[in-house]
Design an enzyme around this catalytic site. Structure first.
Site, mmCIF file in Angstrom:
data_model
loop_
_atom_site.group_PDB
_atom_site.id
_atom_site.type_symbol
_atom_site.label_atom_id
_atom_site.label_comp_id
_atom_site.label_asym_id
_atom_site.label_seq_id
_atom_site.Cartn_x
_atom_site.Cartn_y
_atom_site.Cartn_z
ATOM 1 N N ILE A 54 -8.622 -12.014 -21.539
ATOM 2 C CA ILE A 54 -9.471 -13.015 -22.178
ATOM 3 C C ILE A 54 -10.731 -13.196 -21.343
ATOM 4 O O ILE A 54 -10.663 -13.326 -20.117
ATOM 5 C CB ILE A 54 -8.736 -14.364 -22.314
ATOM 6 C CG1 ILE A 54 -7.377 -14.179 -23.001
ATOM 7 C CG2 ILE A 54 -9.609 -15.360 -23.068
ATOM 8 C CD1 ILE A 54 -7.443 -13.652 -24.419
ATOM 9 N N GLY B 165 -5.879 -28.832 -17.948
ATOM 10 C CA GLY B 165 -6.805 -27.771 -17.561
ATOM 11 C C GLY B 165 -7.835 -27.515 -18.632
ATOM 12 O O GLY B 165 -8.135 -26.373 -18.997
ATOM 13 N N ALA B 166 -8.435 -28.602 -19.128
ATOM 14 C CA ALA B 166 -9.221 -28.520 -20.361
ATOM 15 C C ALA B 166 -10.709 -28.271 -20.157
ATOM 16 O O ALA B 166 -11.417 -28.016 -21.128
ATOM 17 C CB ALA B 166 -9.052 -29.825 -21.149
ATOM 18 N N SER B 167 -11.195 -28.317 -18.937
ATOM 19 C CA SER B 167 -12.645 -28.372 -18.740
ATOM 20 C C SER B 167 -13.373 -27.075 -19.060
ATOM 21 O O SER B 167 -14.580 -27.079 -19.312
ATOM 22 C CB SER B 167 -12.965 -28.793 -17.305
ATOM 23 O OG SER B 167 -12.410 -27.884 -16.381
ATOM 24 N N GLY B 168 -12.687 -25.953 -19.070
ATOM 25 C CA GLY B 168 -13.368 -24.691 -19.343
ATOM 26 C C GLY B 168 -12.405 -23.623 -19.806
ATOM 27 O O GLY B 168 -11.190 -23.818 -19.837
ATOM 28 N N SER C 118 1.358 -16.038 -20.118
ATOM 29 C CA SER C 118 0.511 -14.870 -19.906
ATOM 30 C C SER C 118 1.303 -13.614 -20.225
ATOM 31 O O SER C 118 2.532 -13.603 -20.153
ATOM 32 C CB SER C 118 0.042 -14.818 -18.449
ATOM 33 O OG SER C 118 -0.612 -13.595 -18.160
ATOM 34 N N SER D 66 -8.201 -31.438 -12.970
ATOM 35 C CA SER D 66 -7.641 -31.747 -11.654
ATOM 36 C C SER D 66 -8.533 -32.703 -10.872
ATOM 37 O O SER D 66 -8.081 -33.368 -9.943
ATOM 38 C CB SER D 66 -7.436 -30.455 -10.855
ATOM 39 O OG SER D 66 -8.683 -29.778 -10.671
ATOM 40 N N TYR E 27 2.348 -15.169 -9.545
ATOM 41 C CA TYR E 27 1.839 -15.559 -10.861
ATOM 42 C C TYR E 27 2.733 -15.012 -11.967
ATOM 43 O O TYR E 27 3.106 -15.736 -12.900
ATOM 44 C CB TYR E 27 0.415 -15.036 -11.019
ATOM 45 C CG TYR E 27 -0.251 -15.401 -12.321
ATOM 46 C CD1 TYR E 27 -0.738 -16.686 -12.539
ATOM 47 C CD2 TYR E 27 -0.421 -14.447 -13.329
ATOM 48 C CE1 TYR E 27 -1.369 -17.017 -13.737
ATOM 49 C CE2 TYR E 27 -1.050 -14.765 -14.522
ATOM 50 C CZ TYR E 27 -1.520 -16.051 -14.722
ATOM 51 O OH TYR E 27 -2.136 -16.369 -15.907
#
Length: 271
Positions: free
Chosen positions: A196, A11-14, A150, A42, A163
């Site tokens: 965040i 999940g690195a793109s943002g 979280s 993904s 979640y």
């Protein structure tokens, strides 16, 4: 010559994922160490390609190489293939940062089955699938796994039951793996972000009144950034944290510990 350390970030793109990658890259540059970053998404995207370009072109003493990988982490076979592809590329695997996740709001009384399952599959099951597939490689390198949980996994979050349940399970999964794999030299930890500011939450903070109200809840007086999480993850994956395993590190500006500050009428209220 020391082999380049290899880290897979999902999940690195943002958002937090990008913040983790930037923190790892900066640490490598500052220490003069070589780093190979396997950045996962993904699906193929401009954001993922831009991240690879930004990381690879960064100036500094340490050699940094990044490559994008695409996989559906809810599929066991895809997780196995992803680990294999990263090892084929880099020749080793030192760390996994399991950050990919999703949140599907809904009250448990009427939450659709598919929303419950999808939330648990990505936020919980995927980390186990990746860990299981990577176990032999991490045993060889005495590596690390750091999962992004979280504060919703430490306290119930009304309206986000699936979640919250998934993140609570993720914290326990990390504790379980930490105990089972400690004898192999593998360290496993979780980080638990609070509020965040990311691209996904940016619309909330565009409202100045909402932003100020949220900031007022945090003892440190500000909303966290992806880099706040990235710096903590970089520490936990490093040798500086070589005696730390099985922890769930809260990174929330004191929010979780400061709930009693919110009680009206306290004579000693700090803020």
């Amino acid at each position: 010559m020391t082999a380049a350390r290899t880290v897979l970030v999902t999940g690195a793109s943002g958002g937090i994922g990008r913040g983790v990658c930037e923190a790892l890259a900066e640490e490598a540059r500052l220490t003069g160490h070589s780093l190979r970053l396997a950045v996962h998404g993904s699906r193929e995207s401009m954001a993922l390609s831009a991240l690879v370009s930004d990381l690879t072109s960064a100036d500094g003493e340490g050699e940094i190489e990044a490559r994008a990988f695409v996989a559906d982490l809810t599929d066991a076979g895809a997780c196995n293939n992803l680990i294999g592809q990263v090892i084929d590329w880099a020749g080793r695997l030192d760390s996994i940062v399991s950050n990919a996740g999703q949140s599907r709001p809904g009250k448990l009384a009427n939450l659709p089955d598919e929303d419950w399952q999808a939330t648990l599959d990505l936020n919980l099951r995927a980390t186990w699938l990746l860990a299981r597939a990577a176990y032999p490689a991490l045993t060889e390198t005495r590596g690390t796994i750091t999962a992004v949980a979280s504060m919703s996994g430490l306290s119930p979050h009304p309206g986000y039951g699936a979640y919250s349940t998934a993140k609570a399970g993720l914290v326990m999964l990390c504790r379980q793996l930490a105990q089972e794999w400690a004898g192999d030299g593998i360290r496993v930890n979780a980080v638990c972000p609070g509020m965040i500011r990311t691209p996904l939450t940016e619309t909330v903070y565009q409202d100045e009144d909402t932003r100020r109200k949220r900031e007022s809840l945090v003892p440190l007086g500000r909303i966290g950034t992806p880099r706040d999480i990235g710096d903590a993850v970089a520490f936990l994956t490093s040798d500086k944290a070589s005696y730390i395993t099985g922890v769930a590190l809260r990174i929330d500006g004191g929010l979780s510990e400061g709930m009693l500050n919110l009680i009206p009428g306290r004579p000693d209220k700090v803020r």
